[in-house]
Design a protein around this motif. Structure first.
Motif, PDB file in Angstrom:
ATOM      1  N   GLU A 130       0.889  -1.152   0.000  1.00 31.74           N
ATOM      2  CA  GLU A 130       0.000   0.000   0.000  1.00 31.74           C
ATOM      3  C   GLU A 130       0.930   1.205   0.000  1.00 31.74           C
ATOM      4  O   GLU A 130       1.905   1.234   0.747  1.00 31.74           O
ATOM      5  N   VAL A 131       0.656   2.163  -0.854  1.00 25.18           N
ATOM      6  CA  VAL A 131       1.542   3.309  -1.005  1.00 25.18           C
ATOM      7  C   VAL A 131       0.800   4.583  -0.654  1.00 25.18           C
ATOM      8  O   VAL A 131      -0.318   4.814  -1.119  1.00 25.18           O
ATOM      9  N   VAL A 132       1.435   5.395   0.174  1.00 29.04           N
ATOM     10  CA  VAL A 132       0.939   6.736   0.480  1.00 29.04           C
ATOM     11  C   VAL A 132       1.952   7.709  -0.097  1.00 29.04           C
ATOM     12  O   VAL A 132       3.122   7.700   0.276  1.00 29.04           O
ATOM     13  N   VAL A 133       1.495   8.531  -1.036  1.00 30.96           N
ATOM     14  CA  VAL A 133       2.379   9.448  -1.741  1.00 30.96           C
ATOM     15  C   VAL A 133       1.617  10.744  -1.998  1.00 30.96           C
ATOM     16  O   VAL A 133       0.405  10.734  -2.155  1.00 30.96           O
ATOM     17  N   GLY A 134       2.344  11.834  -2.033  1.00 24.92           N
ATOM     18  CA  GLY A 134       1.721  13.112  -2.367  1.00 24.92           C
ATOM     19  C   GLY A 134       1.555  13.228  -3.874  1.00 24.92           C
ATOM     20  O   GLY A 134       1.423  12.231  -4.581  1.00 24.92           O
ATOM     21  N   GLU A 135       1.605  14.441  -4.360  1.00 23.47           N
ATOM     22  CA  GLU A 135       1.512  14.686  -5.796  1.00 23.47           C
ATOM     23  C   GLU A 135       2.639  13.960  -6.512  1.00 23.47           C
ATOM     24  O   GLU A 135       3.801  14.031  -6.097  1.00 23.47           O
ATOM     25  N   LEU A 136       2.314  13.263  -7.579  1.00 20.78           N
ATOM     26  CA  LEU A 136       3.317  12.541  -8.353  1.00 20.78           C
ATOM     27  C   LEU A 136       4.125  13.545  -9.159  1.00 20.78           C
ATOM     28  O   LEU A 136       3.576  14.333  -9.923  1.00 20.78           O
ATOM     29  N   LEU A 137       5.446  13.528  -8.973  1.00 24.00           N
ATOM     30  CA  LEU A 137       6.309  14.591  -9.468  1.00 24.00           C
ATOM     31  C   LEU A 137       6.943  14.341 -10.828  1.00 24.00           C
ATOM     32  O   LEU A 137       7.458  15.274 -11.435  1.00 24.00           O
ATOM     33  N   THR A 138       6.935  13.108 -11.300  1.00 27.20           N
ATOM     34  CA  THR A 138       7.572  12.810 -12.583  1.00 27.20           C
ATOM     35  C   THR A 138       6.716  11.826 -13.374  1.00 27.20           C
ATOM     36  O   THR A 138       5.911  11.090 -12.792  1.00 27.20           O
ATOM     37  N   PRO A 139       6.930  11.768 -14.676  1.00 24.52           N
ATOM     38  CA  PRO A 139       6.228  10.755 -15.469  1.00 24.52           C
ATOM     39  C   PRO A 139       6.569   9.329 -15.013  1.00 24.52           C
ATOM     40  O   PRO A 139       5.710   8.452 -15.030  1.00 24.52           O
ATOM     41  N   LEU A 140       7.807   9.111 -14.580  1.00 24.67           N
ATOM     42  CA  LEU A 140       8.194   7.786 -14.088  1.00 24.67           C
ATOM     43  C   LEU A 140       7.414   7.419 -12.826  1.00 24.67           C
ATOM     44  O   LEU A 140       6.941   6.286 -12.683  1.00 24.67           O
ATOM     45  N   ALA A 141       7.258   8.360 -11.904  1.00 22.79           N
ATOM     46  CA  ALA A 141       6.479   8.108 -10.694  1.00 22.79           C
ATOM     47  C   ALA A 141       5.018   7.823 -11.048  1.00 22.79           C
ATOM     48  O   ALA A 141       4.402   6.918 -10.484  1.00 22.79           O
ATOM     49  N   LYS A 142       4.478   8.579 -11.985  1.00 21.62           N
ATOM     50  CA  LYS A 142       3.089   8.361 -12.404  1.00 21.62           C
ATOM     51  C   LYS A 142       2.933   6.978 -13.021  1.00 21.62           C
ATOM     52  O   LYS A 142       1.974   6.266 -12.725  1.00 21.62           O
ATOM     53  N   ARG A 143       3.883   6.585 -13.866  1.00 21.73           N
ATOM     54  CA  ARG A 143       3.814   5.267 -14.498  1.00 21.73           C
ATOM     55  C   ARG A 143       3.893   4.154 -13.458  1.00 21.73           C
ATOM     56  O   ARG A 143       3.144   3.170 -13.518  1.00 21.73           O
ATOM     57  N   ALA A 144       4.779   4.298 -12.474  1.00 14.57           N
ATOM     58  CA  ALA A 144       4.892   3.282 -11.418  1.00 14.57           C
ATOM     59  C   ALA A 144       3.606   3.208 -10.607  1.00 14.57           C
ATOM     60  O   ALA A 144       3.128   2.117 -10.281  1.00 14.57           O
ATOM     61  N   ALA A 145       3.021   4.372 -10.267  1.00 15.42           N
ATOM     62  CA  ALA A 145       1.758   4.392  -9.510  1.00 15.42           C
ATOM     63  C   ALA A 145       0.640   3.750 -10.322  1.00 15.42           C
ATOM     64  O   ALA A 145      -0.157   2.962  -9.786  1.00 15.42           O
TER      65      ALA A 145
END
Length: 77
Positions: free
Chosen positions: A33-48
């Protein structure tokens, strides 16, 4: 085993690394389970997006509820 990954880093590369680590944990059979704020990069968005597509929770909430469900916690700052 449920692992909570809290990704609170403001460094975009560190945030993306935390999300990739969460993906890696799923390959070892863990539920994440992941708690993260605003996704800051395209790589972070893709992983999420990948984690969500596998049925794992990725959200921006107070982690206290998720802490109660976790067997282990990783915090990325």
């Amino acid at each position: 085993m449920t692992i909570l990954v809290i990704a609170r880093s403001v460094d975009p590369h560190r945030q993306a690394e935390a999300l990739r680590a969460a993906l890696g944990l799923t390959l070892r059979g863990a539920t994440v389970e992941v708690v993260v704020g605003e996704l800051l990069t395209p790589l972070a968005k893709r992983a999420a997006d990948t984690l969500r597509s596998f049925g794992y929770a990725v959200h921006d909430v107070d982690p206290s509820e998720a802490l109660a469900r976790a067997d282990a916690v990783e915090v990325w700052t």
